[in-house]
Each structure stands twice: as structure tokens, then as C-alpha cells.
Design a protein around this motif. Structure first.
Motif, mmCIF file in Angstrom:
data_model
loop_
_atom_site.group_PDB
_atom_site.id
_atom_site.type_symbol
_atom_site.label_atom_id
_atom_site.label_comp_id
_atom_site.label_asym_id
_atom_site.label_seq_id
_atom_site.Cartn_x
_atom_site.Cartn_y
_atom_site.Cartn_z
ATOM 1 N N THR A 5 0.986 0.897 0.634
ATOM 2 C CA THR A 5 1.513 1.611 -0.519
ATOM 3 C C THR A 5 2.242 0.599 -1.385
ATOM 4 O O THR A 5 2.798 -0.382 -0.887
ATOM 5 C CB THR A 5 2.484 2.720 -0.093
ATOM 6 O OG1 THR A 5 3.530 2.117 0.664
ATOM 7 C CG2 THR A 5 1.803 3.752 0.779
ATOM 8 N N THR A 13 1.751 0.545 5.537
ATOM 9 C CA THR A 13 0.315 0.743 5.405
ATOM 10 C C THR A 13 0.041 2.224 5.208
ATOM 11 O O THR A 13 0.731 3.075 5.757
ATOM 12 C CB THR A 13 -0.450 0.260 6.648
ATOM 13 O OG1 THR A 13 0.124 0.898 7.784
ATOM 14 C CG2 THR A 13 -0.373 -1.227 6.798
ATOM 15 N N ASP A 14 -0.937 2.513 4.414
ATOM 16 C CA ASP A 14 -1.331 3.890 4.138
ATOM 17 C C ASP A 14 -2.285 4.320 5.240
ATOM 18 O O ASP A 14 -3.413 3.841 5.318
ATOM 19 C CB ASP A 14 -2.008 3.923 2.765
ATOM 20 C CG ASP A 14 -2.431 5.328 2.398
ATOM 21 O OD1 ASP A 14 -2.514 6.183 3.301
ATOM 22 O OD2 ASP A 14 -2.677 5.555 1.206
ATOM 23 N N LEU A 15 -1.784 5.212 6.111
ATOM 24 C CA LEU A 15 -2.558 5.548 7.309
ATOM 25 C C LEU A 15 -3.858 6.286 6.983
ATOM 26 O O LEU A 15 -4.761 6.339 7.811
ATOM 27 C CB LEU A 15 -1.717 6.405 8.259
ATOM 28 C CG LEU A 15 -0.589 5.679 8.998
ATOM 29 C CD1 LEU A 15 0.177 6.659 9.865
ATOM 30 C CD2 LEU A 15 -1.140 4.561 9.868
ATOM 31 N N SER A 16 -3.942 6.862 5.807
ATOM 32 C CA SER A 16 -5.138 7.660 5.528
ATOM 33 C C SER A 16 -6.284 6.804 5.034
ATOM 34 O O SER A 16 -7.407 7.274 4.921
ATOM 35 C CB SER A 16 -4.850 8.712 4.467
ATOM 36 O OG SER A 16 -4.703 8.092 3.199
ATOM 37 N N LEU A 17 -5.997 5.586 4.685
ATOM 38 C CA LEU A 17 -7.021 4.759 4.066
ATOM 39 C C LEU A 17 -7.324 3.590 4.971
ATOM 40 O O LEU A 17 -6.449 3.016 5.576
ATOM 41 C CB LEU A 17 -6.534 4.225 2.717
ATOM 42 C CG LEU A 17 -6.224 5.277 1.668
ATOM 43 C CD1 LEU A 17 -5.593 4.630 0.468
ATOM 44 C CD2 LEU A 17 -7.498 5.990 1.281
#
Lengths: 449, 769
Positions: B83, B198-202
Motif C-alpha cells: 500500500t 503488503t496488500d494481502l489481496s493482491l
């Protein structure tokens, strides 16, 4: 393309005749003449001849079972992909199917006597033969797929296909034998479907069912296909979707596709966009999946119907791929007359979720209501909220408790750090704790090392 | 010693500049694309366009990104989504230092020492990607970052790291703990990372497409290397279609096709908040049943080096019969962050300089002037599978060698049928035909042994790999490598007589590769790459028995008396000895056992790289000599040949081989004895081994007695014009006459006349006394 366009019958006949060996040709001619005398005016290649049998060929472990099938002309054959590892198959050769993901089936009617060779386009060593009628066995014992024409001219003697596409037999109304797909490991089941051309056809039967929400507690639930929540409709962005709904309830209803961008007439609001589906009646919805992500479907008639169980998840996988995770679960939160339930069950009957340390776990939270907001709390680690109402968040945020209102969906992702039994529950104490311990809106995440 | 001639360097620089012009092709995520139409905000880099690999049948581009990076078309780079870092551009060129000019490659030593980073004449911050790290730190700090002491500390420390690294040699692997600021910076960057989680969905993705016409037949995409925490991918069967992998952790990812295991693709996923490109902390490596090693482990470097030697055709070995040749492979001169066994960070300022030094590269290949003093009998066929031709799209030809004069006699490329990756051959009893498998297609092709003219081609199933005949009926058996069977065909391959399934009902397909037949034609053994086992087939009845082996068994060789056979376990780094009739394998203590595993890595420490003797890796073909005295194993990782004494089932020595060492088979030596002919995939050579020069029955004195190139030359009869990779890609090897027990007894009178009594009676030599 046998699945989309019916062959012009006489062209098929001509081809069949010209390709068949002389004795067979004579036999076929006699048959055709006899048929035309016996059944004047009837279609020559009627898809369902009287007494036709339906055969099933299972596609499992990268093989067709049986790989050699003998049947009578006019019989139907249903290919069913029964793989459990997600493998997609597709039939080519003398039959052409769309891609068949696990659970999908494809039906052909073999109208003309002959020997038909087919194979899987993804796994070309998977081969099979259907012998219809008294036709001699295929002259090519090789059954080698004719993928690319061989320069030396391999014996291209397979008879031309004369296959009529069929929609599932009219006898199979949604409530005749409600089908369910794979268990998702969280208390939900996938919805089964048939491919008709390129359309994914789902069937939902709405009926009253005795439903055990926790040991010994049985409710008179309203269900789609006999389960609460209803089976999860999972499709891909851009899919054409047809849902045939039969109302076996004692009251009228309609089904709304919550969060979907679709034609107004398909929106499922009784009296406004469609007439009520009266008891005993069947209604068909058809739309193309455009809105991606986590959504749901539910009856749109007197919140009591949803409270009794008339809801299910509706998941549309984006073309660019789903949320990245090792485990995908869905939890549909209910607070109606079935009590406080996750996926139709109250703790301790809720299905525990499993994960390993550091795996990425994706949970789709769906607030089905019908009445309350639930602050959902995870023990052990916080979670990232990555999407709301199906829309990915540009800036995901991290919390440990999230209010899920009625009608809302959230996608959360977390990575368990420690093994053990970690709670995911509604933090309103009266929804999740009783005098003897945890009850209601509680499930356990079993984290293994 | 590392310095190629000036002309070569200059040419390479020019070539690299040309390549760089291409680099704007975004195999990587240059543009950020919203995943969901309804979310208008830009998403972090690494999402949107995945790294797309198209699997192809083409030389060196088997996993093809569509763009060439430092000579390879099989490498991609992606970035861990964080992010707040969405606005950072991702430029592969900058990350790999393609923007700094080709002059960084294969840098010469100065007075015997590697040059220092600060002396290379390029911006040290650009070389080490510290400029990008600075930008990432700024982005993580946001608009008010200048008020954030953590951000400011990070920037100061990055500056210090730049200064402290400028005095280390470019070929070093420097533990950050050895620099004053190294570990402090890593701690600070960890704090910065908390500001931009970190963006966990990506997750960046790699996608793989297997489809005609690029790939005519089926493949698998199987994880070979992946960071701990990420998930590997594999399939239960070779397939035509699509696959994808989520690259959820920073680090090195590599995939191979289980059917054609030199088909390799790789992606480095970089965490923008670390110095250097991340190879990850601990890596899973899919060898020896699956191991976890620190990213600095020797086995990782060995495999990464082979990745660049295999997928960069510039790095293939080009020999000449008359001239010495320079061979100096190159790698991206990019900074790499690895972790050692104590989980401490190690910075490699330039992968190119590090590998050039670590593997002592930049060598002179000698002119191949040595020829065996005694001629061979008959002729030799070698599949030069990487040769490029004018008249067809697909790769490869069969090359005929005159083993009396040691010249290349003929090339059979068969442009009229677009012969596709000819892999392995056999001949019929009368010597009329060569049976040729097309490994990337579904065909078995027959051509005339004498004229090279096409006779017929027949579709047998996906990826036919090896072919041998049945001595009793002269039928032939073709292993369907992407299938579940060995196909039995009538002599001449006129039709398929039978499909012999090599796995039980209800099992996924076994994917047999290089089977072997017993002398009497009654027993066939297959190595099954998909099941990590071997099937013993009773040929007349087709009934089967399965025996566990180690990982990815790829080839077999059987004793002339059918007492036992050997299986080369490509990823198991071992050889299995399996008895066929009572215990016939020899344990290390000398007792007879039914099964023995011979570990080719017994002398090799996978982490430190220390060796306590010779070792072999990625073994492939493993024939047993017709007299049963020796088994030779071609090792493609270590470019050498293991010599196994069949009386002890121990490796007694190693012989040198060339890059991609692959195929071996035995032919007759004039006047008695044998020659083993050896091919190498990524070298244009044929090597000739005399397994027993002194004729005492022991292979202890086995040695290389000649080498030559397999290039088309003046006097070579051809049916098409070679346009590239002349003589390259040596795989299947077929000496004619076939002198193995069972076949040699059927030799034509013309051939039998040239063989000795002992050669005609390989295991019954008493009749000759």
C-alpha cells in the motif's frame, strides 16, 4: 459445433451415408426408409426417440469411464466432469463440448448408427469411442486423436457426426432432483450447473425443509435445494447465467440477485420488475455476470423468507483473477427465525475452517440479516479488509473487528501466525455466548503448523 | 582470464544496446490496471498485467515472455504490492540494470583482481538500485515523510550503504553484517515497511499458456523453485490450456515442464523496500523430493546459472573442429539480495560478476581435433534438436555421422512435414528405417535410413519421447511422454497395434519418458515422470507392476541378461537400481539387494557447495554397455558423465561432458569392444568414450577418445538449409548397427560381417573361444 447449432438433418444424413461402408450404408438406408414409413411426418433425427436411454460417461482421473460405450441410436450420453482437483476437460473429435469444469456436464444425442471417436482437447491422450447400433467397430484401432492432419493421411474414416444438441430433458424440473456441487469446506456447497451452449444453467428449488441448526435444534426452514444457505452460485466475469427457479413453498416469492448489474426485468423484485412466482410455478432468470466479487442472492418477499434460509452466495470471479489466497471461505451470517447462524448452523454445529500457519486465508463475509449488524472479530491476528460489496478497495485497511450490516459483503484476508483454535465470531456477546459457553455466531479456525 | 577479445565485448555491447531498445516491451507491469472497473483508484504495481509466459517449441524460448532480457526470453520481474507504493514505476530495465549499458557484462579483472563497485564508471546508486529504494522509502513516508525520523534515518543509511559498497569487489557476495550500516539499514527498512504493509489481496501473477501453434502438444508447468510462504503449482497431468501462479512472497520463482525439463521460466518478485532484487529468504527447491534452503545456497546458484545457460542461446557452447573458441556466459548485472544459512542478508552487487567469478567463467574451448584412433562400425545418428532451418518453423534434425571418417554425413530435417523437435531414434531389424520421435508433437515419423527420405508419419499421442523395437516381433514401442501409455506399432510403424497402459486403472497418467526393452522383448521398463516410479511391463500380456523410484525418473537402461535395470532420477539426483529376477543390485556393503539408490549428491553439500569428490546432477540417459560391464549416466547439471560399475553399483569416476550433457548409447568399435557416443543439448558436440580401452572388463580406465562438432559442413547431404544453432541440441543417440544383446543377433549379414564373434554374442562369449 454440435453444441450450438443443430446440423441440417439431410446434410447429416448425406454425410453419414457417404462416409459409411457399403453394407452400413444399405442398412442405414433401410432404417431411414423404415422410419419414414413408420413415423410419417416425424422428425428424422428426433432427439428423444421413444425408449431412448441416457448413458453417463464419467470424466475422472484423466480418463473417460467407460472409454468404449455401446448404445442404440437415439440414446443420449451425458459426460460429467467428476475431477476433484479442479481440472477442466473439453470434448473434441466427433463431439464438441464447451470447457467442462468439475461438476459440469455435457449431453449429446447419438442419433445415427456409427462409431464415434472423441478425445479431450486439453489432455489429448484421453480418448474414447461410442459405438451406436450395429455399426462395425472403428476401423482405426489407434483411436488416435486427429489433432493435426497427418501428412501421410492417417485413416480418416471416422463417420461424420450426427449429433443433436439437447437441453436437459424437460422432466428434470428444479425440484425433481435438486443437484448440489462440491463441498467448500466451510458449510457451503457449490451450485451444480449444466452448460447449454455457452450458458451456465443453474436450477434452484425453493422448498420447506426440516433443518438442524445445532444438535437437536430443528427448524422449519425455507431452503434453496434443501440446504441453508442455498448453494453458492460461482461464475466467471462475462458468463451468461440462467437460473431456473421453482417455487415449492406454500407462499409466493421471487429471487433477487443482490449487487448484480443486470437488466431491470431480471432484478427479482415481485410486483415491480416481475410477477410473483406463485406456489408450484417455475420462473427463469437470465443475465450476464458483470459485477465481480462477493455478492449474494435472496428472496425479495417479506424479510421472514430470508430469515428462514432463502439466501445464498453469488460469487463472480473477475477476468483478471480472484483475490490471491491459499484458502477461500464464505461465511453467511444469519439472525432470523433459524437463530444466530453462520452458514445455516449455530455453534457448536458451525463448520470449523482450516488453515496452516502463514497461509493466506480469504473469508467472504455476507450479512444476510434479516435484522442485525454484527461486529465480526478474529482472534490471534488482525485481518485486512480488501473488498466491500464486491468492490476491491484501493487502500486495504487492517482491523480486528468489522461491522457487517444487513446486505453488506466484505472480503477479508489474514495470515495466521500461531497454530491452535482461533475464534471468528460476532462480538455482540448475546449473539455468541451463553451460560454454558460459546453459542450462535461463532466458528473456529483450526490453524496447523 | 576473464577477458574476451575486445571485438567480442564490443559486439556484445552493440547487441545488448539493440536488445535494450526492445526492453520497453512491458512484460512487466508498467501500467497499472484496475482489477475492478468500479474502483477507480490506481492499484499497487505488480497487479494488473501478469507476467505472461507462452510455452513454445522454439529453441531457447520454451517459456517465452515475448521480450528478451539479457539474452533470455524466459525471465520476468514483478514487485510485491505494498500500500502507498502504487505510484512507483516498475521498470524491468532499471531493476536489472539494462539501462546502464551492456558494458557491465563480463567485466575483466584488473591486475588479477575483480574491480571495485565504485570504479565501474556508473552511478553506484543506479547499479545497486538504491535510487529506486530511496523512491520507495519516500513513497512509504507519504507527503509528511520529511517529518518522519524513520524515513529520514532510512535515507541517510541508504546513502551510507552506497558509500560502503563502493569499495567492495563487483564479483563479491557481501554479507550486510560486514558493512557498518548494513544491518541497521535492514532494521530501519523493516520499520518503513510497517508504514506501507503488503496488500494481502493482491499478488503478482505468472500466467502460462499452452496452445498451438506455438506449442503443438501438451506440457506441464511445475514449480521448481519458490519462496517459503508461497504456494507451488503443478498439474495432475500434462495439459493444453492455461495455468497461473500467485507470486505471493518476494523472491525467486522458477518453473519447469516435467515432460521437457529444460523448458524453464522464472520470475523475480522484488520487494521495493529492500536493497537489491529479492531472491527471498528461504527457498523451496523441488529436488531430492523437496528441500528448503537459504537463498544463498549453492544449489540455488547452480540452478540459476543453468537457467541462464539454457534459456540464453548466446550462452550455449559453440565448438569448432579447427579453432579455439571463447566461451563466456553472461547474466543480468543486477544487484541481488540473498540470505545465508543464519538468515542474515547478503548483497550481490552484480549477478554477472558474481557468477563469472564463482563459476570461473570465461574459458577457451579447445579446437576438437582428437579422433578415436580405431574407427567405429556402421554409422551414428544424433538428434540435433535445437537446429534452426529455413524451410520449416519447428526445431531440429537428425544428424548422421560417419564413424569411420568422423564426418557429418547427412542432416534429415524433413521440412515438408515441419519435423518438430526430433528427440530419439531406433531402427528396424533390416535397417531399412529410422524411427524418429517428435517430442513436441504427437507424431512418430519414419524415414529411410539410407536416403533420409520421408517414409510416413503416424500420430501416436502427445509428446512421443523414446522408441525401441521388440526383438521377437520387430514391432516398435513409443513412449507417450504426455500420456498414459507406450504405444506398440507394427514393423515400419504402419499402424498402431496396441496401447500398453503403464499405470493402473483410476490413476493419473504416468507420463513415461525413456523406456528400455529386455533382450528377449518380453519385458519393458518405463520411468514415469508423473508418478516418481517405474513400471515393469510384461509385454505379451500387457500386465504391469510398479516400483517406487526417486523424483522425476526420466531414463532407463537394462543389463544384457535382464537381471536388473537402472533408472536416472532427474530431480532425485540419483540412480535407482531395480532387480528384475531375484536380488541383483549390489549394496554398498556388497550384499545382493532387490533395490538400491545411488545418490549422485553424496559428495555435494547443497548449501555450502563443498564437495568431497565428484558429483553429478540432473541425470538423464543411462545405458548399460552391451557386455553389461558399465552404465554411463549423462548429467545435465554438472556437465559430466558418471561411470557406474555394474559389479558394485557404485559410481567409480566421472568423465567430463559439455553443457546440457544428455544422450548416450553404445555402438561397436571395429575389431571388438564398444564406443559410447555422447550428445549435449547446449553444445554442438559429439564425444566418443571408450568404456574399456585395455579390454579387461573393468570400466576403471574408461576415457574420452575423441570429440567432434555435429555441424552441417561441406559434404553434408541435407534436405533443408540450417539457419541457426548448427549442430546444437544433441539428444537421442542411435548407433547402427544396434549392438545390444537381443538386437545384435538380428543384425543384417552386411553388418554382422563387420562385428566380432564377441560383439555378436555379448553375454555368451564362451562360444567364441
Amino acid at each position: 459445433m454440435s453444441d450450438t447449432t443443430a446440423p441440417e438433418p439431410f446434410a447429416a444424413l448425406r454425410r453419414a451415408l457417404s462416409d459409411a461402408s457399403p453394407p452400413v450404408r444399405r442398412l442405414m438406408l433401410i432404417g431411414v426408409i423404415a422410419l419414414s414409413i413408420l413415423v410419417p411426418g416425424a422428425a428424422l433425427f428426433a432427439p428423444k426417440a421413444a425408449g431412448a436411454t441416457n448413458h453417463t460417461i464419467a470424466i475422472k482421473n484423466f480418463a473417460f469411464t467407460p472409454d468404449v460405450l455401446t448404445l442404440a441410436p437415439g440414446d443420449t450420453v451425458t459426460f460429467v466432469n467428476q475431477e476433484t482437483d479442479g481440472t477442466v476437460h473439453a470434448i473434441r473429435g466427433d463431439f464438441t463440448s464447451p470447457d467442462l469444469p468439475p461438476g459440469a456436464s455435457f449431453m449429446v444425442t447419438v442419433a445415427t448408427a456409427g462409431s464415434y471417436n472423441y478425445y479431450c482437447s486439453f489432455h489429448p491422450y484421453m480418448t474414447g469411442i461410442i459405438n451406436a447400433g450395429t455399426a462395425p467397430p472403428s476401423p482405426s484401432p489407434s483411436r488416435s486423436p486427429s489433432v493435426s492432419p497427418s501428412p501421410s493421411g492417417s485413416p480418416g474414416t471416422s463417420p461424420s457426426p450426427s449429433v443433436t444438441p439437447t437441453t436437459p430433458p424437460p422432466g428434470s424440473a428444479p425440484c425433481d432432483n435438486p443437484a448440489l456441487g462440491a463441498d467448500q469446506g466451510d458449510g457451503t456447497r457449490l451450485a451444480a450447473y449444466n452448460l447449454v451452449g455457452t450458458v451456465k444453467v443453474f436450477k434452484l428449488c425453493m422448498s420447506q425443509t426440516d433443518w438442524e441448526v445445532s444438535p437437536g435444534v430443528v427448524k422449519q426452514a425455507y431452503t434453496f435445494n434443501g440446504i441453508v444457505p442455498g448453494p453458492t452460485i460461482k461464475v466467471n466475469e462475462g458468463d451468461q447465467v440462467r437460473v431456473i427457479v421453482q417455487n415449492d413453498l406454500p407462499e409466493h416469492t421471487a429471487v433477487h440477485w443482490h449487487g448484480m448489474q443486470l437488466p431491470n426485468a431480471q432484478d427479482g423484485v415481485p410486483d415491480i420488475t416481475q410477477p410473483h412466482i406463485m406456489p408450484g410455478n417455475t420462473y427463469t432468470y437470465e443475465w450476464t455476470a458483470k459485477s465481480t466479487g462477493t455478492h449474494w442472492y435472496h428472496s425479495h418477499m417479506g424479510g421472514g423468507q430470508v430469515g428462514r434460509g432463502l439466501y445464498g452466495a453469488l460469487l463472480v470471479t473477475p477476468t483478471l483473477g480472484d483475490i490471491a489466497a491459499d484458502k477461500h471461505y464464505t461465511i453467511e451470517i444469519g439472525d432470523g427465525s433459524n437463530g444466530f447462524t453462520f452458514n445455516g448452523k449455530s455453534y457448536p454445529a458451525t463448520v470449523p475452517l482450516t488453515a496452516s500457519v502463514n497461509q493466506k486465508v480469504h473469508v467472504r463475509l455476507i450479512g444476510t440479516g434479516p435484522e442485525m449488524i454484527h461486529p465480526m472479530h478474529l482472534h490471534g491476528v488482525p485481518f485486512q479488509v480488501v473488498a466491500q460489496d464486491g468492490n476491491k478497495l484501493a487502500s486495504p485497511y487492517t482491523v480486528d473487528t468489522l461491522n457487517v450490516g444487513v446486505g453488506q459483503t466484505y472480503d477479508i484476508v489474514f495470515q495466521p501466525k500461531e497454530p491452535g483454535k482461533w475464534l471468528l465470531h460476532c462480538h455482540i456477546f448475546s449473539h455468541s455466548e451463553g451460560p454454558n459457553g460459546m453459542i450462535g455466531l461463532v466458528t473456529i479456525i483450526n490453524v496447523t503448523p | 582470464m576473464h577477458s574476451p577479445p575486445r571485438g567480442i565485448l564490443a559486439a556484445r555491447r552493440r547487441a545488448n544496446r539493440r536488445r535494450l531498445a526492445w526492453l520497453l516491451t512491458p512484460i512487466l507491469v508498467f501500467v497499472t490496471i484496475g482489477v475492478n472497473p468500479s474502483s477507480s483508484n490506481a492499484l499497487p504495481i505488480g497487479v494488473g498485467t501478469p507476467v505472461q509466459f507462452t510455452l513454445t517449441d522454439n529453441q531457447g524460448a520454451w517459456f517465452d515472455t515475448g521480450a528478451t532480457l539479457f539474452g533470455t526470453r524466459s525471465l520476468g520481474v514483478a514487485v510485491t504490492p505494498r500500500t502507498k507504493l502504487a505510484s512507483l514505476p516498475l521498470n524491468t530495465d532499471t531493476l536489472l540494470n539494462g539501462d546502464l549499458g551492456g558494458g557491465l557484462l563480463n567485466l575483466p579483472l584488473l591486475n588479477g583482481d575483480a574491480p571495485l563497485i565504485g570504479s565501474l564508471g556508473v552511478n553506484v546508486n543506479s547499479l545497486l538500485n538504491l535510487d529506486q529504494l530511496n523512491s520507495a522509502v519516500d513513497a512509504a513516508g507519504g507527503a509528511l515523510g520529511f517529518l518522519n525520523p524513520t524515513i529520514q534515518r532510512a535515507k541517510t543509511q541508504i546513502n551510507q550503504l552506497s558509500q560502503q559498497l563502493s569499495t567492495v569487489p563487483d564479483s563479491s557476495a557481501t554479507p550486510l553484517g560486514s558493512l557498518p550500516v548494513g544491518l541497521d539499514l535492514m532494521r530501519t527498512l523493516k520499520e518503513v515497511a510497517a508504514l506501507a504493509p503488503t496488500d494481502l489481496s493482491l499478488a503478482p501473477k505468472a500466467k502460462f499458456a499452452v496452445a498451438a501453434p506455438a506449442a503443438a502438444s501438451a506440457h506441464s508447468v511445475t514449480s521448481l523453485i519458490w519462496p517459503v510462504g508461497a504456494q507451488p503449482i503443478d498439474q495432475n497431468s500434462a495439459f493444453i490450456g492455461n495455468a497461473e501462479a500467485n507470486l505471493t512472497e518476494p523472491g525467486l520463482y522458477a518453473w519447469a515442464c516435467k515432460i521437457h525439463p529444460y523448458m524453464l521460466g522464472a520470475v523475480v518478485v522484488d520487494d521495493p523496500l529492500t536493497p537489491g532484487l529479492d531472491f527471498g529468504k528461504k527457498l523451496n527447491v523441488n529436488v531430492k523430493g523437496g528441500i528448503v534452503v537459504p537463498s544463498s545456497a549453492d544449489v540455488v546458484q547452480e540452478l540459476v546459472q543453468k537457467f541462464f545457460r539454457i534459456t540464453t542461446p548466446d550462452n550455449w557452447q559453440v565448438y569448432s573442429n579447427t579453432q579455439t573458441k571463447n566461451w563466456n556466459p553472461y547474466y543480468p548485472p543486477a544487484p541481488i539480495l540473498e540470505y545465508d544459512a543464519n538468515e542474515q542478508p547478503v548483497i550481490i552487487p552484480s549477478l554477472d560478476a558474481y557468477y563469472n567469478s564463482k563459476f570461473t567463467e570465461g574459458v577457451t574451448l579447445p579446437a576438437l581435433t582428437q579422433r578415436p584412433s580405431v574407427p567405429g562400425v556402421g554409422e551414428l545418428w544424433v538428434d540435433t534438436q535445437m537446429e534452426q532451418y529455413a524451410g520449416k518453423v519447428k526445431s531440429g534434425a537428425a544428424t548422421k555421422v560417419d564413424v569411420q571418417n568422423w564426418t557429418v554425413d547427412r542432416k534429415v530435417a524433413l521440412p515438408q512435414i515441419n519435423l518438430n523437435n526430433p528427440h530419439n531414434m531406433w531402427s528396424d531389424r533390416d535397417g531399412k528405417y529410422i524411427y524418429q520421435t517428435e517430442w513436441f508433437s504427437d507424431r512418430l515419423t519414419v524415414f529411410d535410413r539410407t536416403t533420409g527420405k520421408l517414409v510416413r508419419t503416424i500420430q501416436v499421442g502427445p509428446d512421443p519421447s523414446h522408441v525401441m523395437t521388440r526383438t521377437d516381433t520387430d514391432q516398435l514401442h513409443v513412449a507417450i511422454n504426455a500420456g498414459n501409455a507406450v504405444v506398440e506399432l507394427s514393423p515400419g510403424a504402419k499402424q498402431i497395434d496396441r496401447r500398453i497402459l503403464v499405470q493402473g486403472p483410476g490413476q493419473t497418467p504416468a507420463h513415461p519418458h525413456a523406456h528400455w526393452m529386455s533382450a528377449d522383448g518380453h519385458t519393458m521398463v518405463t520411468p514415469n515422470v508423473n508418478h516418481n516410479n517405474s513400471t515393469i511391463v510384461d509385454v505379451p500380456s500387457g500386465s504391469i507392476q510398479e516400483v517406487q523410484t526417486e523424483q522425476l525418473p526420466i531414463a532407463t537402461g537394462m543389463m544384457p541378461d535382464s537381471s536388473k535395470y537402472y533408472v536416472a532420477n532427474f530431480l532425485g539426483q540419483s540412480v535407482s537400481c531395480i532387480s528384475l529376477d531375484g536380488p541383483a543390485c549390489h549394496s554398498d556393503s556388497g550384499t545382493n539387494v532387490g533395490y538400491k539408490s545411488i545418490n549422485l549428491w553424496a559428495n555435494y553439500d547443497m548449501v555450502t557447495g563443498a564437495t568431497t569428490g565428484g558429483f553429478g546432477g540432473l541425470p538423464i540417459q543411462i545405458p548399460v554397455s552391451p557386455d553389461g560391464n558399465v552404465a554411463f549416466v549423462a548429467n545435465t547439471l554438472t556437465s559430466n558423465i558418471a561411470v557406474i560399475d555394474t559389479k558394485t553399483d557404485k559410481v567409480i569416476k566421472y568423465l567430463p561432458c559439455d553443457s546440457g550433457c544428455h544422450g548416450i548409447n553404445f555402438g561397436a568399435k571395429r575389431g571388438g569392444g564398444y564406443y559410447a557416443y555422447v550428445s549435449s543439448k547446449f553444445a554442438n558436440t559429439l564425444a566418443v568414450i571408450d568404456p574399456d580401452p585395455n579390454g579387461d572388463g573393468s570400466p576403471a580406465d574408461s576415457t574420452i577418445v575423441g570429440k567432434m562438432v555435429l555441424d552441417s559442413a561441406a559434404g553434408t547431404a541435407v534436405d533443408d538449409v540450417v539457419t541457426g544453432y548448427n549442430g546444437m541440441g544433441g539428444q537421442g543417440v542411435l548407433p547402427y548397427p544396434i549392438v545390444y544383446n537381443g538386437w545384435v543377433q538380428n543384425a543384417t549379414p552386411e553388418m554382422a560381417d563387420q562385428l566380432t564373434c564377441a560383439q555378436l554374442n555379448p553375454i555368451n562369449q564362451g562360444v567364441c573361444e
